[in-house]
Design a protein around this motif. Structure first.
Motif, PDB file in Angstrom:
ATOM      1  N   TRP A  28       2.366 -12.829   1.722  1.00 37.78           N
ATOM      2  CA  TRP A  28       1.177 -12.071   2.066  1.00 37.78           C
ATOM      3  C   TRP A  28       1.575 -10.829   2.874  1.00 37.78           C
ATOM      4  O   TRP A  28       2.249 -10.949   3.914  1.00 37.78           O
ATOM      5  N   HIS A  29       1.202  -9.647   2.416  1.00 37.67           N
ATOM      6  CA  HIS A  29       1.444  -8.392   3.144  1.00 37.67           C
ATOM      7  C   HIS A  29       0.154  -8.054   3.890  1.00 37.67           C
ATOM      8  O   HIS A  29      -0.881  -7.764   3.275  1.00 37.67           O
ATOM      9  N   MET A  30       0.230  -8.102   5.230  1.00 41.02           N
ATOM     10  CA  MET A  30      -0.979  -7.952   6.053  1.00 41.02           C
ATOM     11  C   MET A  30      -0.893  -6.682   6.901  1.00 41.02           C
ATOM     12  O   MET A  30       0.182  -6.331   7.398  1.00 41.02           O
ATOM     13  N   ARG A  31      -2.028  -6.024   7.070  1.00 40.62           N
ATOM     14  CA  ARG A  31      -2.106  -4.795   7.864  1.00 40.62           C
ATOM     15  C   ARG A  31      -2.447  -5.158   9.312  1.00 40.62           C
ATOM     16  O   ARG A  31      -3.455  -5.811   9.566  1.00 40.62           O
ATOM     17  N   TYR A  32      -1.593  -4.746  10.234  1.00 40.54           N
ATOM     18  CA  TYR A  32      -1.826  -4.946  11.664  1.00 40.54           C
ATOM     19  C   TYR A  32      -2.197  -3.590  12.275  1.00 40.54           C
ATOM     20  O   TYR A  32      -1.335  -2.698  12.392  1.00 40.54           O
ATOM     21  N   PRO A  33      -3.461  -3.407  12.700  1.00 41.81           N
ATOM     22  CA  PRO A  33      -3.881  -2.101  13.247  1.00 41.81           C
ATOM     23  C   PRO A  33      -3.169  -1.776  14.560  1.00 41.81           C
ATOM     24  O   PRO A  33      -3.036  -2.633  15.439  1.00 41.81           O
ATOM     25  N   ILE A  34      -2.740  -0.506  14.704  1.00 39.24           N
ATOM     26  CA  ILE A  34      -2.115  -0.049  15.948  1.00 39.24           C
ATOM     27  C   ILE A  34      -3.230   0.387  16.896  1.00 39.24           C
ATOM     28  O   ILE A  34      -4.154   1.125  16.519  1.00 39.24           O
ATOM     29  N   THR A  35      -3.145  -0.105  18.119  1.00 39.26           N
ATOM     30  CA  THR A  35      -4.208   0.115  19.108  1.00 39.26           C
ATOM     31  C   THR A  35      -4.527   1.614  19.269  1.00 39.26           C
ATOM     32  O   THR A  35      -3.618   2.449  19.372  1.00 39.26           O
ATOM     33  N   ASP A  36      -5.823   1.905  19.277  1.00 36.79           N
ATOM     34  CA  ASP A  36      -6.356   3.251  19.536  1.00 36.79           C
ATOM     35  C   ASP A  36      -5.880   4.290  18.524  1.00 36.79           C
ATOM     36  O   ASP A  36      -5.745   5.481  18.843  1.00 36.79           O
ATOM     37  N   THR A  37      -5.558   3.853  17.309  1.00 38.19           N
ATOM     38  CA  THR A  37      -5.182   4.790  16.251  1.00 38.19           C
ATOM     39  C   THR A  37      -5.826   4.329  14.950  1.00 38.19           C
ATOM     40  O   THR A  37      -6.394   3.236  14.874  1.00 38.19           O
ATOM     41  N   ASP A  38      -5.702   5.164  13.932  1.00 31.31           N
ATOM     42  CA  ASP A  38      -6.160   4.780  12.599  1.00 31.31           C
ATOM     43  C   ASP A  38      -5.012   4.230  11.766  1.00 31.31           C
ATOM     44  O   ASP A  38      -5.176   3.921  10.579  1.00 31.31           O
ATOM     45  N   GLU A  39      -3.834   4.107  12.381  1.00 29.60           N
ATOM     46  CA  GLU A  39      -2.648   3.623  11.676  1.00 29.60           C
ATOM     47  C   GLU A  39      -2.598   2.093  11.689  1.00 29.60           C
ATOM     48  O   GLU A  39      -3.273   1.437  12.490  1.00 29.60           O
ATOM     49  N   ALA A  40      -1.769   1.582  10.802  1.00 32.97           N
ATOM     50  CA  ALA A  40      -1.528   0.130  10.768  1.00 32.97           C
ATOM     51  C   ALA A  40      -0.078  -0.114  10.334  1.00 32.97           C
ATOM     52  O   ALA A  40       0.511   0.690   9.598  1.00 32.97           O
ATOM     53  N   MET A  41       0.474  -1.191  10.793  1.00 37.47           N
ATOM     54  CA  MET A  41       1.806  -1.632  10.353  1.00 37.47           C
ATOM     55  C   MET A  41       1.600  -2.772   9.357  1.00 37.47           C
ATOM     56  O   MET A  41       0.744  -3.638   9.572  1.00 37.47           O
ATOM     57  N   VAL A  42       2.378  -2.764   8.295  1.00 36.13           N
ATOM     58  CA  VAL A  42       2.269  -3.821   7.301  1.00 36.13           C
ATOM     59  C   VAL A  42       3.405  -4.831   7.527  1.00 36.13           C
ATOM     60  O   VAL A  42       4.583  -4.459   7.523  1.00 36.13           O
ATOM     61  N   VAL A  43       3.034  -6.076   7.732  1.00 35.67           N
ATOM     62  CA  VAL A  43       4.023  -7.156   7.889  1.00 35.67           C
ATOM     63  C   VAL A  43       3.844  -8.133   6.742  1.00 35.67           C
ATOM     64  O   VAL A  43       2.736  -8.316   6.232  1.00 35.67           O
ATOM     65  N   ALA A  44       4.941  -8.753   6.331  1.00 34.18           N
ATOM     66  CA  ALA A  44       4.900  -9.740   5.243  1.00 34.18           C
ATOM     67  C   ALA A  44       5.240 -11.114   5.811  1.00 34.18           C
ATOM     68  O   ALA A  44       6.150 -11.255   6.635  1.00 34.18           O
ATOM     69  N   THR A  45       4.492 -12.127   5.361  1.00 33.16           N
ATOM     70  CA  THR A  45       4.731 -13.487   5.855  1.00 33.16           C
ATOM     71  C   THR A  45       4.417 -14.512   4.776  1.00 33.16           C
ATOM     72  O   THR A  45       3.586 -14.268   3.891  1.00 33.16           O
TER      73      THR A  45
END
Length: 915
Positions: A198-215
């Protein structure tokens, strides 16, 4: 002797006799100079012995009986293991059938029920061992929870704790959510299974960006403490130190940098869950991250995290969380992914890394001396290639989690006061003395890993920590016979504890046996329905009972039907009774150094035939000697000298093979001597010698001497039949009856080795076999006397002809032997060679050439038709792909046999046509 060999009757007789006369006793007060000891790997009290047990027990019994026969004071130490988790599971299943749990009956009554089961199961095991002829010292039988052994366990625990080598701590362990206990790495089986990534989007605080992690385990995100990137990954350098708004929670977690992260794998971002992943735990320790356990002990989401998933099973929570993430647009993608899933070897449940308080052994200080003991030769692995396996594991060994959250086993000797202080002691009384009078104490609820007590087996069974005569006499033991699957579970730990607490290695040799598999090379297991019960091979079993046994308790009807079909094809008439000796001979013959050993029922049938052959040969000898006075000083014929010389060579090879732990070669050596040298040749040679007054006495003495030593050599492998033959011999000779077990193992008598006799009898054998081959090829009856010519004769040939003409005439059924000079014309003959000498059988008048040609052509035509049938069947892909491998192989064997017969008959036809 009875006309027919009856193993059932014989075995029952001697099982009682041996024990009644206490012939297996080690007698620790004996003054014998040499001692020999084998420790039986204690079988678990969870059922009955399987083929692997029977195989290894046969090997140990052969070694024990041999050394006992060599006059050494011998101890084969028996016993059983309480088997912690395995045994508790059996009794819990019994309770479950009554719709109750162990908690319903309480700890004390539950343990009473296990003791009841132990008595029942342990009795089954000892009964089976007796059936197999195991000559263990039954008076010294031990159980890992006997009082003395339990005291040894407590002493070891207390000493290791006092030395700082046992400690208690909250650590990540393998957790079985079905058993509700920690299990060791060795009890976890990693199985490749199809899963998802599963590739999940983790939102970065106070931004519109996100990091994608796979688990592969999205449910563990509830316990995430960070997201990690590699410090050199330029994609994320600007984010290090910032935080993530962890989805489905109200927590913020940091973005950290760590060299452990693989830049090339996935997105280069890794979620860190220190409480639920061993690698993450190590990273969490380095970065001082929070350790958040999100699971209960039965793998449900706990209330540590405030979420809607509390109380859900981990896999139920996974599905719901993925749905929720997807609805929030936080699922980037889902990919099929093969992964190694850790499963408990007993429950097959998926194992969870889980934070709990456990007891551990600090293993490194104990491991190094155990490594050195093998490196310096104090202990040797047989075969030697297992050294590498041992070193690979020992060099990377981790601290050993020894506590188990179950009720059956050695309870940890530690007590707690109300403030949580720990008092480790041999007893409550000692703990109370440490805590102070009036302090309320409660004992630790956990028990020790069953391998902890098993690690003490070689010396605790001999009375340690007391300095008993047995400990002094038999420790270190001589050899451990075991399988490669428990080198780490048990063997390594025995070495570590033996060196630590006695200062000596627990054994000098470790003989690692192969794994017994079925005839197709498949591992025997109940789920495959290919298990063989050694007792069924001894007593026999009907097809109906075998089908019931193999499918009993099977929940899947299709699998049960498949197993029934395979069983019917393999055992159409069930399994006949082979007797213990035939089974033991089979095990000994299979005891090579191979890792996997195929067990073929035809081998057992072959060794049952061997027992019959030995029985009939012994009966022949005893009939010939009945009423005769044996003159041991009589002169010997060349045949007598030959068999005595062959006997010495056999003894030499048997001793060598035993010292090398090559029981397969030992068995082959004895088989060849008995079947071919003694039965096929010497008994036949003896018949004319017994009717000749000049050779009769020497042959009588030789017959009985060789038979006596032969059965003594065989006794360690096939003890029952040899004991009966020995008794019959002693009765015939008028000797006071004693057990063969009290007789000395035969020593090599160098004075009886005769190269001359072996050379001359080899000449005789070649001559006779040549005549027999001609008879077979020309279809001449064995009883028909034949004229014989010999040509191209050397001086040795002439001497042998002059000396052994009578034996040749008798055994080859010759009416005459005439010598021809080199220049004489020989009649039209079939020819055999004895060295350079020609042996000629004139065929005129012996066969009707035309009739024989017609017969051979007819036989070849019949075989050609069979060849076409077998070939067509094997060329049919529907048959070769659909039929069991054993059935296909049987058809291949038939085709090979027919093709070989066609070649032989065609050769005969060519010879006869040329006459």
């Amino acid at each position: 002797m009875e006309k027919t060999y009856n193993p059932e009757q014989i075995e029952a007789k001697y099982r009682s006799l041996w024990e009644d006369q206490n012939l297996f006793s080690s007698d620790s007060n004996s003054t014998s100079e040499n001692a020999y000891c084998i420790m039986l790997p204690p079988p678990n009290v969870t059922g009955s012995l399987h083929m692997g047990h029977a195989f290894q027990h046969t090997i140990m019994d052969v070694l024990t009986r041999y050394h006992r026969g060599k006059g050494e004071q011998t101890l084969w130490q028996p016993g059983t293991d309480h088997a912690g988790i395995a045994t508790q599971m059996v009794v819990e299943r019994q309770l479950a059938a009554q719709d109750i749990t162990r908690h319903d009956v309480g700890r004390e009554k539950f343990i009473d029920k296990i003791w009841d089961w132990k008595e029942q199961s342990g009795g089954t095991i000892t009964s089976q061992m007796r059936r197999l002829g195991a000559s263990v010292d039954w008076e010294r039988e031990r159980f890992t929870m006997d009082e003395g052994l339990s005291d040894a366990v407590k002493k070891v625990f207390v000493q290791l704790h006092d030395e700082g080598l046992i400690y208690r701590g909250k650590r990540l362990v393998n957790w079985d959510p079905v058993l509700h206990t920690a299990v060791s790495d060795l009890e976890v089986i990693s199985v490749e299974e199809q899963g998802s990534l599963w590739h999940m989007r983790y939102p970065i605080t106070d931004t519109d960006e996100a990091m994608v992690v796979a688990t592969t385990r999205p449910e563990t995100m509830l316990g995430d403490s960070a997201v990690a990137v590699h410090p050199d990954d330029k994609r994320y350098t600007h984010l290090i130190g910032k935080t993530i708004d962890l989805p489905l929670t109200d927590r913020k977690i940091p973005i950290i940098a760590d060299d452990y992260v693989d830049i090339e794998f996935g997105t280069g971002c890794v979620k860190i869950t220190p409480a639920h992943d061993f690698n993450d735990y190590e990273m969490g320790q380095r970065h001082h991250l929070d350790i958040i356990n999100i699971l209960t002990d039965d793998a449900k989401i706990n209330d540590t995290v405030d979420s809607a998933y509390v109380g859900m099973d981990r896999f139920e929570a996974r599905k719901q969380m993925v749905t929720d993430l997807d609805e929030q647009g936080l699922i980037e993608k889902i990919e099929p992914h093969k992964l190694m899933v850790p499963r408990g070897d007993r429950t097959h449940a998926v194992i969870e890394p889980y934070m709990t308080d456990q007891w551990f052994v600090k293993i490194a200080p104990l491991a190094q001396p155990a490594i050195d003991a093998v490196k310096n030769g104090d202990i040797r692995f047989i075969p030697e290639n297992w050294n590498k396996t041992y070193f690979n594991w020992m060099d990377n060994i981790q601290d050993w989690c020894i506590s188990r959250q179950i009720w059956w086993g050695h309870r940890i000797p530690a007590w707690y006061d109300n403030d949580g202080n720990i008092f480790v002691a041999n007893s409550l009384k000692e703990a109370q003395e440490q805590a102070g009078e009036g302090t309320k104490l409660r004992q630790d609820e956990d028990v020790l890993d069953t391998w902890f007590s098993s690690a003490l087996w070689p010396f605790s069974t001999l009375g340690w920590p007391d300095k008993t005569p047995e400990l002094s006499r038999f420790y270190p033991t001589d050899v451990l016979v075991t399988g490669f699957d428990i080198i780490f579970f048990w063997v390594a730990r025995m070495i570590m504890f033996g060196l630590k607490f006695t200062g000596e290695v627990p054994f000098k040799d470790i003989y690692i046996t192969g794994l017994i598999k079925d005839g197709q090379g498949q591992k025997m297991s109940k789920s495959k329905g290919n298990v063989l019960d050694p007792i069924d091979l001894i007593d026999g079993i009907s097809l109906e009972d075998l089908l019931t046994k193999r499918t009993q308790g099977m929940m899947q009807p299709k699998m049960a039907e498949k197993i029934k079909k395979q069983t019917k094809q393999e055992f159409a008439d069930g399994i006949p009774a082979f007797g213990t000796d035939a089974l033991r001979f089979t095990f000994a013959a299979l005891a090579s150094f191979g890792r996997d050993i195929k067990f073929d029922l035809k081998r057992v049938e072959g060794y049952r035939n061997f027992c019959n052959k030995l029985w009939n040969a012994s009966r022949f000898v005893l009939m010939k000697l009945e009423g005769e006075a044996i003159n041991t000083n009589a002169s010997l014929s060349i045949a007598d000298e030959w068999i005595l010389s062959r006997l010495q060579a056999t003894k030499v090879n048997v001793e060598k093979h035993l010292s090398d732990y090559r029981l397969d070669l030992m068995s082959h050596e004895l088989y060849e001597f008995v079947w071919h040298d003694y039965c096929d040749w010497y008994l036949e040679l003896s018949k004319p010698l017994l009717v000749n007054e000049s050779t009769k006495a020497g042959t009588q003495a030789t017959l009985v001497k060789v038979l006596d030593e032969m059965i003594t050599l065989l006794h360690p492998i096939i003890p029952f039949i040899t004991e009966e033959i020995y008794e019959q011999c002693q009765t015939l000779l008028g000797n006071k009856q004693k057990s063969l077990m009290t007789q000395a193992y035969p020593e090599v008598e160098n004075s009886l080795i005769s190269n001359k006799a072996e050379t001359e009898v080899k000449w005789l054998q070649t001559f006779i076999l040549g005549i027999r081959q001609i008879r077979g090829e020309m279809n001449i009856p064995p009883s028909k006397p034949l004229p014989c010519f010999v040509q191209n004769i050397s001086d040795i040939d002439q001497r042998c002809l002059d000396t052994h003409a009578q034996l040749l005439s008798s055994l080859a059924k010759l009416e005459s032997i005439q010598q021809l000079s080199v220049n004489d014309d020989a009649p039209e003959s079939a020819t055999a060679l004895v060295g350079e000498m020609k042996v000629l059988i004139p065929l005129a008048g012996l066969i009707d050439k035309d009739q024989e040609i017609a017969r051979l052509n007819k036989e070849i035509e019949k075989l050609e038709k069979q060849k076409i049938q077998f070939s067509a069947k094997l060329n049919n892909k529907k048959f070769t792909n659909g039929a069991p491998e054993a059935v296909v192989n049987k058809e291949k064997e038939k085709l090979t046999s027919v093709e070989s017969a066609i070649i032989d008959l065609s050769s005969q036809l060519k010879k006869i046509s040329a006459l």
